[in-house]
Structure formats: C-alpha cells, structure tokens
Design a protein around this motif. Structure first.
Motif, PDB file in Angstrom:
ATOM      1  N   SER A   1      38.509  35.256  40.067  1.00  0.00           N
ATOM      2  CA  SER A   1      38.561  33.870  40.540  1.00  0.00           C
ATOM      3  C   SER A   1      39.194  33.783  41.922  1.00  0.00           C
ATOM      4  O   SER A   1      38.678  33.101  42.819  1.00  0.00           O
ATOM      5  CB  SER A   1      39.340  33.014  39.532  1.00  0.00           C
ATOM      6  N   GLU A   2      40.297  34.482  42.115  1.00  0.00           N
ATOM      7  CA  GLU A   2      40.980  34.461  43.407  1.00  0.00           C
ATOM      8  C   GLU A   2      40.120  35.083  44.506  1.00  0.00           C
ATOM      9  O   GLU A   2      40.037  34.562  45.621  1.00  0.00           O
ATOM     10  CB  GLU A   2      42.318  35.198  43.295  1.00  0.00           C
ATOM     11  N   CYS A   3      39.478  36.208  44.178  1.00  0.00           N
ATOM     12  CA  CYS A   3      38.649  36.884  45.190  1.00  0.00           C
ATOM     13  C   CYS A   3      37.446  36.037  45.598  1.00  0.00           C
ATOM     14  O   CYS A   3      37.103  35.957  46.777  1.00  0.00           O
ATOM     15  CB  CYS A   3      38.185  38.238  44.653  1.00  0.00           C
ATOM     16  N   LEU A   4      36.798  35.411  44.612  1.00  0.00           N
ATOM     17  CA  LEU A   4      35.644  34.579  44.923  1.00  0.00           C
ATOM     18  C   LEU A   4      36.053  33.338  45.712  1.00  0.00           C
ATOM     19  O   LEU A   4      35.358  32.922  46.646  1.00  0.00           O
ATOM     20  CB  LEU A   4      34.931  34.168  43.629  1.00  0.00           C
ATOM     21  N   ARG A   5      37.184  32.766  45.340  1.00  0.00           N
ATOM     22  CA  ARG A   5      37.619  31.543  46.007  1.00  0.00           C
ATOM     23  C   ARG A   5      37.958  31.785  47.473  1.00  0.00           C
ATOM     24  O   ARG A   5      37.681  30.951  48.340  1.00  0.00           O
ATOM     25  CB  ARG A   5      38.824  30.956  45.263  1.00  0.00           C
ATOM     26  N   SER A   6      38.562  32.943  47.762  1.00  0.00           N
ATOM     27  CA  SER A   6      39.017  33.206  49.127  1.00  0.00           C
ATOM     28  C   SER A   6      38.154  34.232  49.861  1.00  0.00           C
ATOM     29  O   SER A   6      38.450  34.574  51.000  1.00  0.00           O
ATOM     30  CB  SER A   6      40.469  33.690  49.102  1.00  0.00           C
ATOM     31  N   ASP A   7      37.079  34.727  49.186  1.00  0.00           N
ATOM     32  CA  ASP A   7      36.190  35.721  49.785  1.00  0.00           C
ATOM     33  C   ASP A   7      36.971  36.932  50.283  1.00  0.00           C
ATOM     34  O   ASP A   7      36.809  37.395  51.410  1.00  0.00           O
ATOM     35  CB  ASP A   7      35.381  35.104  50.928  1.00  0.00           C
TER      36      ASP A   7
ATOM     37  N   ARG B   1      41.428  36.306  36.399  1.00  0.00           N
ATOM     38  CA  ARG B   1      42.201  35.655  37.470  1.00  0.00           C
ATOM     39  C   ARG B   1      41.930  36.337  38.808  1.00  0.00           C
ATOM     40  O   ARG B   1      41.731  35.668  39.835  1.00  0.00           O
ATOM     41  CB  ARG B   1      43.695  35.700  37.147  1.00  0.00           C
TER      42      ARG B   1
ATOM     43  N   ASN C   1      44.612  34.782  49.423  1.00  0.00           N
ATOM     44  CA  ASN C   1      44.679  35.203  50.799  1.00  0.00           C
ATOM     45  C   ASN C   1      45.343  36.563  50.847  1.00  0.00           C
ATOM     46  O   ASN C   1      46.457  36.736  50.383  1.00  0.00           O
ATOM     47  CB  ASN C   1      45.485  34.189  51.633  1.00  0.00           C
TER      48      ASN C   1
END
Length: 202
Positions: free
Chosen positions: A42-48, A39, A2
C-alpha cells in the motif's frame, strides 16, 4: 512511503526477505497475504517507491523475522490484482542492486533497511562460445509463459542471459547468491556453464 534519505547517499526502504535471487531487469511475481507486506505494498503504490528484496540467509520466509544477504535488488511494483483466493498478486521488476546497512523491525515485523544503491554496470556482449546459453534461456522463458515470456529478447547481453538463468534455474539459493555476488556477467556465465555441464554429467 516517502523513501527516507540517510547519510552519505543511503536511504531507508522496506525489506522483503525471500528464498530467491533477483537481478535488475528481472520479474518477480509475488502473492501477498501477511499484514506487514500488505502495508508495504500500500505504501509503495501510494508513493510510487520501490522496496528491497534480498535472499534469506537464516529464518522463515513467512510468519517471522529472517536475516538476509548483504546485497540485494530494489524492485518496483509494475502490476497488481486481487486474486480469486483473496490474496494480492503482484508482478515486480528489479531496478538496482543495493548494499544493506542497518535493519530495524517495525511494530508489525515489517523490516526497514538502510541501503546504498550500487552503481549501474554497463552491459557486456555475449561471447560467441556461450551463445548456446541464450538459446536455452529463450526456450525456458517461452515455456514459462506470462509474465516471463516478455523477457525473451533478441540479441540479449551477457548480463541479461546470466541474470535470467540464475533467477529461473533450480539452483540452491546460496548458489544463486554466490553467483549474484560475482563481479561481471561473463564470470557468472562461465560459472553457470560449469554447473550446467556438471549436472548433465552427473
């Protein structure tokens, strides 16, 4: 991931230093292998959420900590795939220019930066005397093939022509960043026109 909202409209995002310059609307293919950037992805894809890219001023592109220019571009991942060699292949698209604030280093050397988004600039029309640059750009983009060929558009603005030429022409990164820092696409095109003719005459 986020995106963290900071003071006075700032936010904190992951920062990816690159030996490249990207404008809003540009495409950036990347091959990811370092754990810190895996990492980040992964974070960017998960939270768009987007991440920030900025040109390297000093330091390595891989395996270390680099210092970057004070202005760069937020990008968003629009496509990804696992490649045959095991690396993660991305295609990212530039979204908005930012100014860089405080940068911190996380446990795995991923950089996290405080940034302020700069206002979006209305596109300028391409002057007739510089229309030849749009033809050069179209030819280059079609020769480059996917994904860049999708950037060959009819009746491009001066902003589109200037940005794409700066991104893809084999200019030194400091020269690209100097062009990035100029105010206005027409000024960038005039400077590019001079550089191109200088190289032709050399």
């Amino acid at each position: 991931m986020n995106t963290e909202r900071g003071r006075q409209g700032s936010e904190r995002v992951a920062l990816f230093p690159l030996n490249a310059v990207l404008f809003p609307g540009g495409l950036l293919p990347l091959r990811i292998f370092e754990p810190r950037y895996l990492r980040m992805v992964s974070e960017c894809l998960r939270s768009d959420e987007p991440f920030a890219v900025a040109a390297i001023i000093d330091g390595p592109e891989a395996g270390g900590i680099a210092s970057t220019a004070q202005n760069g571009t937020l990008v968003r991942i629009i496509d990804w795939q696992q490649e045959e060699d095991g690396l993660l292949g991305l295609v990212c698209e530039g979204e908005q220019v930012f100014s860089l604030g405080e940068v911190s280093v996380e446990h795995d050397q991923l950089l996290r930066a405080e940034i302020v988004r700069r206002p979006l600039v209305p596109p300028q029309a391409l002057p007739e005397e510089l229309a030849w640059m749009a033809e050069v750009l179209g030819d280059l983009l079609r020769q480059m093939g996917p994904p860049f060929d999708r950037l060959a558009v009819p009746d491009p603005s001066a902003d589109h022509v200037a940005a794409r030429l700066i991104e893809i022409l084999p200019l030194p990164v400091p020269e690209k960043q100097a062009l990035f820092e100029l105010d206005g696409a027409i000024e960038r095109l005039i400077r590019l026109d001079g550089l191109i003719h200088l190289q032709r005459d050399a």
